[in-house]
Design a protein around this motif. Structure first.
Motif, PDB file in Angstrom:
ATOM      1  N   SER A  19       0.830  -1.209   0.000  1.00 54.95           N
ATOM      2  CA  SER A  19       0.000   0.000   0.000  1.00 54.95           C
ATOM      3  C   SER A  19       0.862   1.255   0.000  1.00 54.95           C
ATOM      4  O   SER A  19       0.558   2.241  -0.677  1.00 54.95           O
ATOM      5  CB  SER A  19      -0.927  -0.001   1.222  1.00 54.95           C
ATOM      6  OG  SER A  19      -1.755  -1.120   1.184  1.00 54.95           O
ATOM      7  N   ALA A  20       1.920   1.230   0.755  1.00 59.90           N
ATOM      8  CA  ALA A  20       2.815   2.397   0.792  1.00 59.90           C
ATOM      9  C   ALA A  20       3.425   2.639  -0.568  1.00 59.90           C
ATOM     10  O   ALA A  20       3.567   3.780  -1.026  1.00 59.90           O
ATOM     11  CB  ALA A  20       3.891   2.173   1.850  1.00 59.90           C
ATOM     12  N   TYR A  21       3.785   1.562  -1.243  1.00 61.82           N
ATOM     13  CA  TYR A  21       4.384   1.711  -2.578  1.00 61.82           C
ATOM     14  C   TYR A  21       3.372   2.287  -3.573  1.00 61.82           C
ATOM     15  O   TYR A  21       3.693   3.165  -4.369  1.00 61.82           O
ATOM     16  CB  TYR A  21       4.890   0.350  -3.040  1.00 61.82           C
ATOM     17  CG  TYR A  21       5.448   0.362  -4.444  1.00 61.82           C
ATOM     18  CD1 TYR A  21       4.709  -0.156  -5.521  1.00 61.82           C
ATOM     19  CD2 TYR A  21       6.698   0.904  -4.712  1.00 61.82           C
ATOM     20  CE1 TYR A  21       5.212  -0.125  -6.791  1.00 61.82           C
ATOM     21  CE2 TYR A  21       7.206   0.938  -5.985  1.00 61.82           C
ATOM     22  CZ  TYR A  21       6.456   0.413  -7.028  1.00 61.82           C
ATOM     23  OH  TYR A  21       6.959   0.437  -8.285  1.00 61.82           O
ATOM     24  N   HIS A  28       3.378  10.539  -7.020  1.00 58.96           N
ATOM     25  CA  HIS A  28       4.251  10.964  -8.132  1.00 58.96           C
ATOM     26  C   HIS A  28       3.427  11.266  -9.392  1.00 58.96           C
ATOM     27  O   HIS A  28       3.685  12.231 -10.110  1.00 58.96           O
ATOM     28  CB  HIS A  28       5.289   9.873  -8.433  1.00 58.96           C
ATOM     29  CG  HIS A  28       6.408   9.859  -7.427  1.00 58.96           C
ATOM     30  ND1 HIS A  28       7.293  10.882  -7.264  1.00 58.96           N
ATOM     31  CD2 HIS A  28       6.776   8.892  -6.523  1.00 58.96           C
ATOM     32  CE1 HIS A  28       8.163  10.584  -6.309  1.00 58.96           C
ATOM     33  NE2 HIS A  28       7.873   9.361  -5.834  1.00 58.96           N
ATOM     34  N   ALA A  29       2.427  10.429  -9.645  1.00 58.87           N
ATOM     35  CA  ALA A  29       1.588  10.643 -10.828  1.00 58.87           C
ATOM     36  C   ALA A  29       0.779  11.934 -10.710  1.00 58.87           C
ATOM     37  O   ALA A  29       0.626  12.701 -11.664  1.00 58.87           O
ATOM     38  CB  ALA A  29       0.660   9.436 -11.024  1.00 58.87           C
ATOM     39  N   ILE A  35       2.016  19.447 -12.674  1.00 59.98           N
ATOM     40  CA  ILE A  35       3.055  20.178 -13.440  1.00 59.98           C
ATOM     41  C   ILE A  35       2.628  20.345 -14.900  1.00 59.98           C
ATOM     42  O   ILE A  35       2.774  21.407 -15.510  1.00 59.98           O
ATOM     43  CB  ILE A  35       4.401  19.436 -13.342  1.00 59.98           C
ATOM     44  CG1 ILE A  35       4.916  19.478 -11.900  1.00 59.98           C
ATOM     45  CG2 ILE A  35       5.431  20.042 -14.289  1.00 59.98           C
ATOM     46  CD1 ILE A  35       6.147  18.636 -11.659  1.00 59.98           C
ATOM     47  N   ALA A  36       2.069  19.250 -15.467  1.00 59.93           N
ATOM     48  CA  ALA A  36       1.621  19.318 -16.865  1.00 59.93           C
ATOM     49  C   ALA A  36       0.479  20.317 -17.031  1.00 59.93           C
ATOM     50  O   ALA A  36       0.435  21.081 -17.993  1.00 59.93           O
ATOM     51  CB  ALA A  36       1.196  17.919 -17.325  1.00 59.93           C
ATOM     52  N   ALA A  37      -0.447  20.302 -16.051  1.00 63.33           N
ATOM     53  CA  ALA A  37      -1.575  21.234 -16.127  1.00 63.33           C
ATOM     54  C   ALA A  37      -1.109  22.679 -16.011  1.00 63.33           C
ATOM     55  O   ALA A  37      -1.597  23.580 -16.699  1.00 63.33           O
ATOM     56  CB  ALA A  37      -2.588  20.906 -15.016  1.00 63.33           C
TER      57      ALA A  37
END
Length: 273
Positions: A19-21, A28-29, A35-37
């Motif tokens: 779950s942590a992973y 990150h996503a 950033i893209a927006a």
């Protein structure tokens, strides 16, 4: 068993580690999407902002006094001519100004003539009494003749007599004839020598003052005729209809000078009564 395989087995075996992973991947996503927006938003607004500034600059240039002075109008510009009162547009026209200037010149001439008559009515003896005299010489280019002061000097002797001294002897007879033709009440020239004429000025009587006012009245009627002709000529140039609203403006111009003429004549009547 390798260390990598053991670590993978431990992750699969431990739900908390899995779950942590997954949470870290999602974070990150999400950060990448933000950033893209942000990048797309900056690119989206950069172009319209620059275009808007250009439009505001063009609009400001169109609204400057220099642009209006050169007749430049915006896409939604409105002519200011429609905002100017009709009376002001007429008064600014060359036809109106020309007629006004000519009427003023005629009125100024009459005012000067009346001033000379008023001086005589009060009994003062000055060279101005002979200002209406026009001398017609054989070589004179003007049909009206020249002014007396152009060919002679006029002085006052003992406060009761005018002395006219011509510059050239051959003009004396023309000067004497011009004084007679001027028909100035109470003025009779008397030849002294080949260059001098004296004119005794009697004290004005009631008959003399009445004659002066009669002379002014006759001149005033001539001035009225001239002003009517100027007014009619103006109406023909502008081709205005009688019932048009502009007709009142042109009529007011004539009425103004006629009224001033009547005031000058009324003042003389008071001075000669």
């Amino acid at each position: 068993m390798s260390a990598v395989a053991m670590l993978a087995r431990q992750r699969l075996a431990s739900p908390s580690l899995l779950s942590a992973y997954q949470l870290q991947c999602r974070q990150h996503a999400l950060a990448a999407r933000r950033i893209a927006a942000a990048t797309q938003q900056a690119r989206h607004y950069a172009k319209p902002v620059k275009k808007a500034k250009g439009k505001e600059k063009e609009k400001a240039q169109d609204e400057t006094p220099q642009a209006h002075a050169h007749g430049k109008k915006g896409s939604k510009g409105v002519s200011t001519d429609s905002l100017v009162p009709a009376s002001q547009r007429i008064a600014a026209s060359p036809e109106y100004k020309g007629a006004e200037s000519k009427m003023q010149g005629v009125l100024d001439w009459f005012r000067k003539e009346v001033a000379a008559l008023e001086t005589r009515a009060t009994g003062r003896v000055t060279p101005m009494l002979l200002s209406p005299v026009r001398v017609k010489l054989p070589d004179s280019p003007d049909g009206r003749g020249v002014r007396l002061e152009e060919i002679a000097t006029v002085g006052v002797k003992e406060g009761t007599t005018l002395i006219v001294t011509v510059f050239e002897e051959h003009t004396l007879k023309y000067v004497e004839q011009a004084i007679y033709e001027a028909k100035l009440p109470g003025i009779t020239p008397q030849k002294v020598d080949n260059r001098t004429i004296k004119i005794p000025i009697p004290k004005p009587t009631v008959e003399t003052r009445n004659a002066l006012y009669t002379t002014a009245s006759r001149q005033a009627e001539d001035v009225r005729v001239q002003m009517r002709k100027l007014h009619q000529a103006l109406l023909k140039k502008v081709d205005v209809e009688k019932k048009s609203p502009d007709m009142a403006t042109y009529q007011a111009l004539s009425d103004k000078f006629m009224g001033e003429l009547d005031k000058i004549l009324a003042h003389l009547k008071k001075a000669t009564s």
